[in-house]
Every structure is written in C-alpha cells, then in structure tokens.
Design a protein around this motif. Structure first.
Motif, mmCIF file in Angstrom:
data_model
loop_
_atom_site.group_PDB
_atom_site.id
_atom_site.type_symbol
_atom_site.label_atom_id
_atom_site.label_comp_id
_atom_site.label_asym_id
_atom_site.label_seq_id
_atom_site.Cartn_x
_atom_site.Cartn_y
_atom_site.Cartn_z
ATOM 1 N N ARG A 330 1.046 -1.294 0.112
ATOM 2 C CA ARG A 330 0.166 0.441 -0.131
ATOM 3 C C ARG A 330 0.807 1.511 0.097
ATOM 4 N NH1 ARG A 330 -4.823 -1.067 -2.403
ATOM 5 N NH2 ARG A 330 -5.553 1.240 -1.322
ATOM 6 N N THR A 331 1.631 1.794 -1.175
ATOM 7 C CA THR A 331 1.887 3.191 -1.394
ATOM 8 C C THR A 331 1.803 4.334 -2.100
ATOM 9 O OG1 THR A 331 2.991 1.846 -3.415
ATOM 10 C CG2 THR A 331 4.262 1.861 -1.815
ATOM 11 N N ASN A 332 2.151 5.231 -2.595
ATOM 12 C CA ASN A 332 1.151 6.432 -3.094
ATOM 13 C C ASN A 332 0.680 6.030 -4.403
ATOM 14 O OD1 ASN A 332 0.882 7.873 -0.127
ATOM 15 N ND2 ASN A 332 3.141 8.684 -0.678
ATOM 16 N N SER A 333 2.008 5.272 -5.212
ATOM 17 C CA SER A 333 1.583 4.884 -6.575
ATOM 18 C C SER A 333 0.896 4.485 -6.694
ATOM 19 C CB SER A 333 2.947 3.873 -6.913
ATOM 20 O OG SER A 333 4.177 4.594 -6.405
ATOM 21 N N LEU A 334 -0.106 2.678 -5.541
ATOM 22 C CA LEU A 334 -0.348 2.408 -5.551
ATOM 23 C C LEU A 334 -1.670 3.029 -5.202
ATOM 24 C CD1 LEU A 334 -1.916 -0.881 -6.235
ATOM 25 C CD2 LEU A 334 -1.848 -0.739 -3.273
ATOM 26 N N SER A 335 -2.717 3.301 -4.806
ATOM 27 C CA SER A 335 -3.639 4.404 -4.572
ATOM 28 C C SER A 335 -3.628 5.529 -5.918
ATOM 29 C CB SER A 335 -2.830 5.772 -2.984
ATOM 30 O OG SER A 335 -3.062 4.705 -2.255
ATOM 31 N N ARG A 336 -2.706 5.874 -6.133
ATOM 32 C CA ARG A 336 -2.928 6.874 -7.992
ATOM 33 C C ARG A 336 -3.713 6.100 -9.041
ATOM 34 N NH1 ARG A 336 2.975 9.315 -6.309
ATOM 35 N NH2 ARG A 336 2.258 11.093 -5.019
ATOM 36 N N LEU A 337 -2.632 5.256 -8.644
ATOM 37 C CA LEU A 337 -3.054 3.738 -9.710
ATOM 38 C C LEU A 337 -4.129 3.319 -9.280
ATOM 39 C CD1 LEU A 337 -2.401 1.685 -12.244
ATOM 40 C CD2 LEU A 337 -1.925 0.633 -10.475
ATOM 41 N N GLU A 338 -5.131 3.061 -8.434
ATOM 42 C CA GLU A 338 -6.550 2.719 -7.874
ATOM 43 C C GLU A 338 -7.095 4.266 -8.220
ATOM 44 O OE1 GLU A 338 -9.131 0.960 -4.315
ATOM 45 O OE2 GLU A 338 -7.053 2.041 -3.984
ATOM 46 N N ALA A 339 -6.443 4.968 -8.264
ATOM 47 C CA ALA A 339 -7.315 6.082 -8.309
ATOM 48 C C ALA A 339 -7.996 6.603 -9.707
ATOM 49 C CB ALA A 339 -7.048 7.206 -7.339
ATOM 50 N N ARG A 340 -6.316 6.923 -10.050
ATOM 51 C CA ARG A 340 -7.128 6.591 -12.269
ATOM 52 C C ARG A 340 -7.939 5.464 -12.856
ATOM 53 N NH1 ARG A 340 -4.478 9.477 -15.862
ATOM 54 N NH2 ARG A 340 -5.308 9.504 -18.135
ATOM 55 N N LEU A 341 -7.636 4.426 -12.126
ATOM 56 C CA LEU A 341 -8.398 3.008 -13.034
ATOM 57 C C LEU A 341 -9.653 3.442 -12.162
ATOM 58 C CD1 LEU A 341 -6.187 0.305 -12.536
ATOM 59 C CD2 LEU A 341 -6.257 1.355 -13.983
ATOM 60 N N ILE A 342 -10.497 4.139 -11.272
ATOM 61 C CA ILE A 342 -11.535 4.079 -10.876
ATOM 62 C C ILE A 342 -12.179 5.065 -12.235
ATOM 63 C CG2 ILE A 342 -13.208 5.688 -9.351
ATOM 64 C CD1 ILE A 342 -11.403 4.062 -6.944
ATOM 65 N N LEU A 343 -11.536 6.546 -12.610
ATOM 66 C CA LEU A 343 -11.745 7.308 -13.659
ATOM 67 C C LEU A 343 -11.489 6.689 -14.839
ATOM 68 C CD1 LEU A 343 -9.618 10.354 -12.628
ATOM 69 C CD2 LEU A 343 -12.159 9.926 -12.494
ATOM 70 N N MET A 344 -10.663 5.935 -14.899
ATOM 71 C CA MET A 344 -11.028 5.423 -16.708
ATOM 72 C C MET A 344 -12.405 4.183 -16.250
ATOM 73 S SD MET A 344 -7.806 3.420 -17.130
ATOM 74 C CE MET A 344 -5.723 4.628 -16.752
ATOM 75 N N GLN A 345 -12.521 3.512 -15.561
ATOM 76 C CA GLN A 345 -13.850 2.809 -15.225
ATOM 77 C C GLN A 345 -14.961 3.973 -15.315
ATOM 78 O OE1 GLN A 345 -13.882 -0.350 -12.304
ATOM 79 N NE2 GLN A 345 -15.861 -1.264 -13.091
ATOM 80 N N LYS A 346 -15.272 4.319 -14.743
ATOM 81 C CA LYS A 346 -16.908 5.676 -15.279
ATOM 82 C C LYS A 346 -16.771 6.211 -16.551
ATOM 83 C CE LYS A 346 -16.723 6.354 -10.075
ATOM 84 N NZ LYS A 346 -16.481 7.650 -9.082
ATOM 85 N N LYS A 347 -15.967 7.009 -16.860
ATOM 86 C CA LYS A 347 -15.380 7.263 -18.278
ATOM 87 C C LYS A 347 -16.173 6.304 -19.191
ATOM 88 C CE LYS A 347 -13.388 9.884 -21.172
ATOM 89 N NZ LYS A 347 -11.092 10.172 -21.529
#
Length: 637
Positions: A330-347
C-alpha cells in the motif's frame, strides 16, 4: 498427483527440467531466511522464505530431489533433502533439523560425505523413516524421472479440512487440481459453462489450471506447463474483451517527471464478450514483471449494475508487490493507480454502457434534479379554492391586476423587492402577465412604468372585511396568482365576494388610476417587460455561476484535505508494515545465526573429540613403539 506406497495417501509432485541445485544451493533453499538476492531489487527469492512457507501450507512434509551439473562442483551431483513437520513434532526437536544426503558421479554414483560417514547414514535413516520411501533404492529411483538436470519436489501428508477431506480436490477433474470450500460453488460452475468467455473469472479462485493459464501475461515459445499429464494453454484476458479501448497511464511524481522509464502502464479496458447477458463480472488484471498479482481487481465498488461487465489488463512495474505475490504494497503509487483506474472505468461506462443494454447515469441525474431539486420558490403558488378565480372571470381578473400594477404612486414610500426566480417559472408567470398587460392596454390607454413595478402597490377598499398581515416585499408573481389581493400600507386585504360586484370594483379602480395619472403627470420612461425579464434572468444566471464557482473551490479544498489525510494514513500503514517486516527479518536472521552457531559449535565439538581420539591413538602408538624399541634393545644385549 502421486500415491504414498506406505499408507496409500495422496501426494503432490512438482517437477521441472531447469538447472537443478548443487549440494550447497539445496541447503540454502531449505534453510530459513537465507537469500542470495536480498540486495537485488524486484527479484524472486528476495526474502528466502517462499519455498518453506508455500510447501508447509500445502502439506506437513516435503522431500526434494535435485540433480545439477554446476560449475561449483565441476561434476554431476544429486541431492535429497527433507523438511518434515511430522518428524520435528514427533521427536520433540527444539531446533529445525533438515536431513540431507548427497551423491557425486565420477564413473558411477558415489556417496558424497560432507562431515562424517556416520552423519551421512544418520540422515539417510531419518529420511527413510519419515518419508514415503522404504529404502535407499526407492529414493534413488526417483532420479530416473529427471534427465541430466532438474528438480523434483514431493509434498505429502496433505492438510485436511474440518470434514476430514483433503483441502485439494483431485477427483472433480482428472486434468485439474481444485480447492474445496466457499471459492467453489455450484453457481460459479454453472455460469462458467453457460458463459465460456467469462469462465476464467468464475473458476480462477478454485482451479489451478485456470489460474495457471492467466498467471503470465506473455509466455516464451519454449516454455510449457503441464498439469496432470495435460499441457496448460496460455490465455490472454484481452481476447475475452469487446469494444476495447487502450489508455496510457503515466504517473506524475512530485517533480513532475517519472522516476524511470518503467513508470508507464498501457491499460486495455473493454466489456467482456458476455456482458450483453449482464453477467456480474468486473475488475482489472494487474501484472508485475509479466506475473499476475491481482486478478480481477474491483476498484469501482458501487452497488448495483454500474461498471458491470468491464474488465481490464495492465502491467505495472513501478508498484512494489507484497511478499506473497498476491497483492501490492500500500504505497502512494498504488493509490494513484487505483484512483486513475476508477476514473477510466467510470468514463468507459458512461460512454459505452448503452451499447450493451444498460441505461446511463446522466438521464437519471437530470430527472432526479427535476423531481427533487426544485426549491419552494420554484413551486407555483397555490391559491385556496375560496379565492381562486373561475375560467369565465379569469380575463377580467388579469385586467384588474394589470390596472392595479399601473397605478403611479406619489406618496407611498413602500417598495417591492426584486424576487429572483428560476427562468422556467419566470417565463410561465410572464406569459400570464403579458396577456393581462395586453388586455389592459386595449381597455385603458395607460402606461406601465418599471419604476411603479418596483414600488409598493396600494389600494384602499372601504368594503374590506377580512385582513391578513403580510409584508410589502411579497413577490409579484404571487400577486398574479392571487388576483383578488390588494395592498394597503404593509397589510393587504382580501376583497369579499359578496356586496360589491366585480364591475363596480373595476370602475372604482379605473377612476383611481386616472386620477393618479392626472396628479403625477408622466409616469416616467417606458420600459419593455422583455428587458426586465432579461435583466432578472441575467442576474439569476450570474448568481448561479458564482454559486457553482464557490462550490467547486470548496470541493477542491475538501478533496485536497482528503488526499493529504489519505497520504498520511498510507505513510503510517507503510511504516507499520516496514516495521513488521523488519521485525520478521530480524527474527529470521537471529534464528539463522543461532542455527549456524549451533551447527559450528557441534562441528567444533566433533573435531575436538576426533582430535582427542587421535591424540590418544598417537599416545598409544608412541607407547607401543617405545615398548617395542626397549624389547629390541634387550634382545640385542
């Protein structure tokens, strides 16, 4: 799967045709905490515990056969080692004892002794006693399955569940090894058969064949995996997608640039081919250096059908995997990746969900705003039935209100405030007001001034018998909806329906209006009602824009604070995890050092005993030699 010849139980066999292990390497492999790659970043085998923990999770005991032709030994060697929980528990050993024996081939296979021949035979007897094999010949027979080099691992005494059955199921599929329990239910098996394009999602949790088929993103042409006699076919999840879309993700660091060229992820996202049947599938398959770490990772966790059917594949080499290779740190890189994947899926969902039979969210949101988002001011004012005008007198009522509004006030100091209304209500109210205005202009040639609209309306009636307290700043559209109300200073009166006819009231008002016009002269400049409405609309839109800007700025500040809080929590969790890892590594290091110290002390003690025995032997031989010399001297004399 093998069968134990001693008790008929089932055993697991893992075998490869790799380089094998030399006697030195197999000891390192079966020692806790040893790793030659501890300083090599992102290497498999960094911590030196994977083989021990994984085999002990499957069964209580493991036997390793390995043949190697290494440059270290400069000859062909083969070794046998046993790590047995059953042996340690039954004998009450406090230390972890790992019996090992080695062979070396010169012209034939010979025993390779590292300490003493007695120790070698002791290890052999221990292995025979606690293994599925009855003698040395049966042990050596296992090497016949290994050609020039390779490793053969046998795990026996497999663990059982609470019902006394093996945790591993060998009978459900003769070409597969499955796991019993909640991960394998009848519904998943039926859906896997019904939707073949989605079978990997429904079976990867309990089927070794399915999991191994998606374990690697890319497979070399000369690499094969064989499970129970049948080769595992490599499967790429991308082939299960339709309406595919590719997105490149480049994480931005604090300095604005990636740390290295590996900090790029190519994400392929799309609907599973069975999505038109609305199957409950979604998630991203995340690989790290070609190996699957998180299968079908569900990042968008909203309930309902949103996001259903969307799957993705990506390889991220800039996020650190956990020790068990089943998750990421659980690092900042993983958190950023997770947030970006959520946006990709929503879009992707908002742009494509209608193509497989789902309804979008935009229509729902807009309808929800119309149904529940209206304010009380936007709701049309309802007049009680007692004072509501009938259709026959509606026109005369509008004329009456219009004439009241056109009275020019000279002595009144009361003013009517501008009431901000939504464009929809204003247009509706203005249509009625415009009709009344046109009727008034035809019947009485008067002018309506914008100034008179902004001032208070006054009307005095001697026939009023009902008074309701009110404020002079009541919106104009309420006056239009209640046409029989008139203002008197800060109070307004309801005209009675009996006693005075509507014609007489209209005559009185017309006279009052004409007198007022004569007294005041010109009512001022004439303004078009369209201009007034336009001004009010402009004010309304500007206020909405200001409110939206304020809301956006507040939301941004709130999101920034949430991100800071999340980063701080992640740092604390990472620090705690690193501390726990360091403690475990320190404990393993202590155990390794303790074991090594005990082993060396034992060797030193053995050497001392041998030296003592040698000294005694030398002393005996010296005494015998001296005695013989004395006897010879006596004979000569």
């Amino acid at each position: 799967m093998l069968e134990n010849k001693k008790d008929g139980s089932r055993m697991l066999l893992f075998q490869d045709d790799g380089g094998g292990m030399s006697p030195e390497k197999i000891r390192h492999c079966m020692s806790l905490g040893y790793s030659a790659k501890s300083k090599v970043k992102n290497a498999i085998g960094q911590y030196g515990n994977g083989f021990k923990t994984s085999t002990m999770r499957l069964g209580a005991d493991v036997l390793v056969f390995s043949r190697s032709c290494s440059n270290e030994e400069r000859s062909l060697t083969q070794s046998i080692g046993m790590l047995s929980y059953t042996f340690l528990k039954s004998t009450g050993k406090d230390d972890i004892i790992v019996p090992m024996i080695d062979y070396e081939k010169r012209q034939a296979w010979n025993r390779k002794v590292r300490t003493t021949l007695g120790d070698w035979y002791t290890s052999l007897q221990t292995i025979i006693q606690w293994s599925p094999y009855s003698n040395e010949a049966e042990l050596l027979q296992e090497f016949s399955a290994i050609n020039e080099q390779g490793t053969r691992i046998v795990i026996y005494n497999l663990w059982e569940d609470e019902q006394g059955q093996l945790e591993l199921d060998f009978d459900a599929d003769v070409n597969d090894i499955q796991i019993r329990g909640v991960n394998r239910d009848e519904k998943s098996s039926l859906m896997a058969k019904q939707f073949p394009n989605s079978k990997h999602f429904f079976t990867y949790r309990h089927s070794l064949r399915t999991y191994a088929s998606i374990l690697y993103l890319r497979v070399p042409y000369d690499f094969r995996m064989i499970l129970r006699g049948k080769e595992i076919e490599h499967h790429n999840i991308i082939n299960d997608m339709m309406l595919k879309n590719q997105v490149t993700y480049k994480p931005v660091m604090s300095n604005g640039y990636p740390n290295d060229t590996d900090m790029v992820a190519n994400v392929t996202v799309g609907f599973v081919k069975d999505a038109k049947h609305h199957v409950p599938i979604q998630g991203f398959n995340v690989y790290h250096r070609n190996r699957l770490i998180k299968p079908f990772w569900r990042v968008w966790t909203l309930p309902g059908s949103q996001g259903r059917g969307i799957i993705g594949v990506l390889e991220v080499n800039f996020v650190e995997p956990a020790h068990d290779k089943q998750d990421f740190e659980r690092t900042n890189s993983l958190s950023r990746l997770e947030a970006r994947l959520i946006l990709m899926q929503k879009k992707y969902w908002s742009e494509n969900c209608h193509r497989i039979g789902y309804g979008g969210n935009r229509a729902k949101k807009s309808s929800g705003t119309r149904d529940t988002g209206s304010s009380p001011e936007d709701t049309p004012h309802t007049v009680p039935s007692l004072y509501r005008p009938s259709k026959s007198c509606e026109k005369s009522n509008y004329l009456q209100i219009s004439q009241d509004a056109e009275i020019l006030h000279s002595g009144s100091n009361h003013k009517i405030r501008k009431t901000r209304m939504s464009p929809l209500d204003m247009s509706t109210q203005f249509s009625s007001r415009q009709m009344a205005q046109q009727t008034a202009e035809k019947s009485a040639k008067t002018v309506k001034s914008a100034r008179s609209v902004r001032r208070s309306l006054s009307y005095i009636s001697d026939d009023s018998d009902t008074e309701i307290a009110g404020t002079a700043s009541r919106p104009i559209y309420n006056i239009i909806n209640t046409p029989e109300r008139t203002f008197n200073n800060t109070s307004f009166h309801l005209l009675p329906s009996n006693g005075v006819t509507r014609t007489e009231r209209m005559t009185t008002r017309s006279k009052s209006k004409e007198e007022t016009v004569k007294n005041n002269g010109d009512g001022g400049t004439i303004e078009d009602p369209e201009t007034i409405i336009k001004q009010l609309k402009d004010e309304n839109s500007s206020l909405k824009e200001r409110m939206l800007k304020m809301e956006e700025s507040i939301l941004k500040e709130l999101q920034a604070e949430q991100e800071k809080n999340k980063c701080l929590l992640e740092r604390a969790e990472n620090a705690q995890a690193q501390l726990e890892t360091a403690k475990k590594a320190l404990e393993a290091l202590k155990n390794a050092f303790s074991e090594e110290i005990r082993r060396r002390e034992q060797e030193e003690q053995d050497l001392r005993n041998k030296l003592k025995e040698a000294s005694c032997t030398i002393q005996d031989l010296t005494e015998q030699l001296s005695a013989a010399a004395r006897r010879n001297c006596r004979r000569k004399s």
